[in-house]
Design a protein around this motif. Structure first.
Motif, PDB file in Angstrom:
ATOM      1  N   ASP A  74       0.772  -1.301  -0.056  1.00 48.04           N
ATOM      2  CA  ASP A  74      -0.146   0.000   0.098  1.00 48.04           C
ATOM      3  C   ASP A  74       0.881   1.487  -0.008  1.00 48.04           C
ATOM      4  O   ASP A  74       0.435   2.462  -0.681  1.00 48.04           O
ATOM      5  N   ASN A  77       1.087   4.245  -2.978  1.00 50.77           N
ATOM      6  CA  ASN A  77       0.952   5.544  -2.677  1.00 50.77           C
ATOM      7  C   ASN A  77       2.178   6.332  -3.482  1.00 50.77           C
ATOM      8  O   ASN A  77       2.088   7.520  -3.867  1.00 50.77           O
ATOM      9  N   ASN A 104      -3.242  -1.517  -8.210  1.00 44.52           N
ATOM     10  CA  ASN A 104      -4.563  -1.716  -7.414  1.00 44.52           C
ATOM     11  C   ASN A 104      -5.019  -3.111  -7.865  1.00 44.52           C
ATOM     12  O   ASN A 104      -5.585  -3.480  -6.753  1.00 44.52           O
ATOM     13  N   GLU A 135     -13.709  -4.590  -2.152  1.00 46.16           N
ATOM     14  CA  GLU A 135     -12.652  -3.605  -1.695  1.00 46.16           C
ATOM     15  C   GLU A 135     -12.954  -3.140   0.018  1.00 46.16           C
ATOM     16  O   GLU A 135     -12.172  -2.966   0.763  1.00 46.16           O
ATOM     17  N   GLU A 136     -14.316  -3.210   0.108  1.00 45.43           N
ATOM     18  CA  GLU A 136     -14.801  -2.781   1.601  1.00 45.43           C
ATOM     19  C   GLU A 136     -14.439  -3.896   2.568  1.00 45.43           C
ATOM     20  O   GLU A 136     -13.847  -3.673   3.619  1.00 45.43           O
ATOM     21  N   GLY A 174     -10.496  -3.842   2.991  1.00 41.72           N
ATOM     22  CA  GLY A 174     -10.199  -2.591   3.720  1.00 41.72           C
ATOM     23  C   GLY A 174     -10.472  -3.042   5.145  1.00 41.72           C
ATOM     24  O   GLY A 174      -9.647  -2.612   5.956  1.00 41.72           O
ATOM     25  N   SER A 218      -7.790  -3.764   8.489  1.00 40.93           N
ATOM     26  CA  SER A 218      -7.667  -2.615   9.530  1.00 40.93           C
ATOM     27  C   SER A 218      -7.658  -3.285  10.820  1.00 40.93           C
ATOM     28  O   SER A 218      -7.525  -2.352  11.710  1.00 40.93           O
ATOM     29  N   GLU A 248     -10.116   6.776   8.614  1.00 41.64           N
ATOM     30  CA  GLU A 248      -9.397   6.300   7.379  1.00 41.64           C
ATOM     31  C   GLU A 248     -10.245   5.682   6.383  1.00 41.64           C
ATOM     32  O   GLU A 248     -10.352   5.622   5.414  1.00 41.64           O
ATOM     33  N   LEU A 249     -10.814   4.558   7.175  1.00 37.63           N
ATOM     34  CA  LEU A 249     -11.709   3.743   6.429  1.00 37.63           C
ATOM     35  C   LEU A 249     -13.145   4.284   5.745  1.00 37.63           C
ATOM     36  O   LEU A 249     -13.271   3.995   4.591  1.00 37.63           O
ATOM     37  N   ASP A 296     -13.216   7.405   4.982  1.00 41.46           N
ATOM     38  CA  ASP A 296     -12.512   8.181   3.909  1.00 41.46           C
ATOM     39  C   ASP A 296     -12.469   7.535   2.571  1.00 41.46           C
ATOM     40  O   ASP A 296     -12.603   8.023   1.363  1.00 41.46           O
ATOM     41  N   LYS A 297     -11.872   6.124   2.790  1.00 46.14           N
ATOM     42  CA  LYS A 297     -11.689   5.219   1.653  1.00 46.14           C
ATOM     43  C   LYS A 297     -12.877   4.606   1.015  1.00 46.14           C
ATOM     44  O   LYS A 297     -13.136   4.522  -0.190  1.00 46.14           O
ATOM     45  N   PHE A 298     -13.803   4.339   1.924  1.00 46.86           N
ATOM     46  CA  PHE A 298     -15.026   3.704   1.732  1.00 46.86           C
ATOM     47  C   PHE A 298     -16.179   4.275   2.166  1.00 46.86           C
ATOM     48  O   PHE A 298     -16.725   3.859   3.289  1.00 46.86           O
TER      49      PHE A 298
END
Length: 338
Positions: free
Chosen positions: A40, A44, A61, A90-91, A94, A98, A183-184, A186-188
């Motif tokens: 990851d 970035n 990705n 993806e969720e 993620g 996490s 953070e999660l 924001d991404k999802f």
């Protein structure tokens, strides 16, 4: 002695292309050993080096998501299929990556009644005892094990722990820290709402405490009107510069609930368990009643937009005569714990 320039020269097209290729290769190497954190970070870095390298970014990705899915714990997925069935790939990845795997020995507290906790525990193996401290003894409410959720009520609401949880045996858990949610989210976008729905539907601790009537209120609450001015206190009891106002909703000898506006959820969550210096202005114009008291925030309920209800428990009970002066009727249906 030469100094490093503050603004290094931009990479040429050839240098950028070589660096992009190197980063893609490093991502592939990291994925071979399931080092998803490094993968990851490298992804970035790739985006930062050349955001226009769309082919390589899409490739990376895809490689990362495929590797995460392939390495997904199948036993974990089987236990929590009700959760993951409602998530996209993806969720799901993620959320899973996490969380932290934890092995907790017997007789260890996971959380205590009346304290703050923002951790969500998913029990995968072992037994946890739920108990409630009352009148100097611990009353056992329930045993929980594989497939049970702990911490859902404080994870999804701004409230103190309704009971205590201690490991009965060695317990294997997956733990999601509250700090990871921002953070999660924001991404999802929407993932946190799905977690709340899952915890609300499947969590049992709050219901057990309620059914056992462990926090049965002994003092009657009354509907009341008035203005409340609150000053946040330090841990040492000193006044801070944090001041806000609200409208009184109900009151008892032991505590009160008042409505206020708070622009940020983080600010609302920061109030939990804090002590407030409260100034009340109640009664009618012809018969005003004012008093001051210190209370501890035990719950902050969210409503539409930026509206919240703040529930406080007074550090000492109010006189019954004072309640009679300011409260004309009994309150019904409020969920505050005072």
């Amino acid at each position: 002695m030469s100094e490093t320039p503050a603004n290094p020269a931009p990479l040429s097209a050839d240098e950028k292309r070589r660096l992009v290729g190197k980063l893609v290769a490093e991502v592939e190497s990291a994925l071979k050993v399931s080092d998803f954190l490094r993968a990851d970070i490298l992804r970035n870095k790739l985006i930062a080096v050349d955001p226009m390298a769309l082919g390589e970014i899409i490739k990376v990705n895809g490689l990362i998501e495929e590797a995460k899915t392939a390495a997904f714990d199948r036993d974990h997925l089987a236990i929590w299929n009700k959760l993951y069935d409602n998530l996209s790939e993806e969720e799901r990845n993620g959320l899973f990556y996490s969380m932290k795997k934890m092995v907790v020995p017997p007789k260890k507290l996971l959380f205590s009644h009346g304290t703050k906790s923002d951790r969500l525990f998913l029990i995968e193996r072992g037994q946890v005892t739920i108990f409630f401290p009352k009148d100097g003894r611990n009353i056992i409410l329930s045993q929980m094990g594989r497939g049970d959720i702990l911490g859902g009520c404080t994870f999804t609401t701004i409230s103190l722990c309704p009971a205590s949880a201690v490991t009965h045996s060695e317990v294997h858990l997956m733990c999601l820290e509250g700090g990871a949610i921002g953070e999660l989210d924001d991404k999802f976008p929407g993932l946190f709402d799905k977690l709340i729905d899952f915890c609300t539907t499947n969590g049992r601790v709050d219901e057990i405490v309620r059914n056992k009537r462990m926090e049965k209120r002994e003092l009657v609450r009354y509907l009341a009107e008035g203005v409340v001015s609150a000053i946040v206190l330090t841990n040492e009891g000193q006044k801070t510069d944090a001041v806000f106002r609200g409208d009184l909703a109900n009151i008892s000898m032991a505590g009160a609930c008042f409505a206020t506006r708070i622009s940020k959820k983080a600010s609302a969550r920061a109030l939990l368990a804090r002590h407030l210096h409260l100034s009340f202005a109640c009664g009618s114009k012809d018969n005003p009643v004012s008093f001051r008291v210190v209370g501890r925030v035990v719950r902050v309920s969210s409503h539409l937009y930026d509206d919240y209800s703040v529930h406080v428990r007074f550090t000492s009970h109010l006189p019954e005569e004072l309640i009679r002066k300011i409260a004309p009727g009994e309150a019904k249906g409020d969920d505050s714990r005072k």
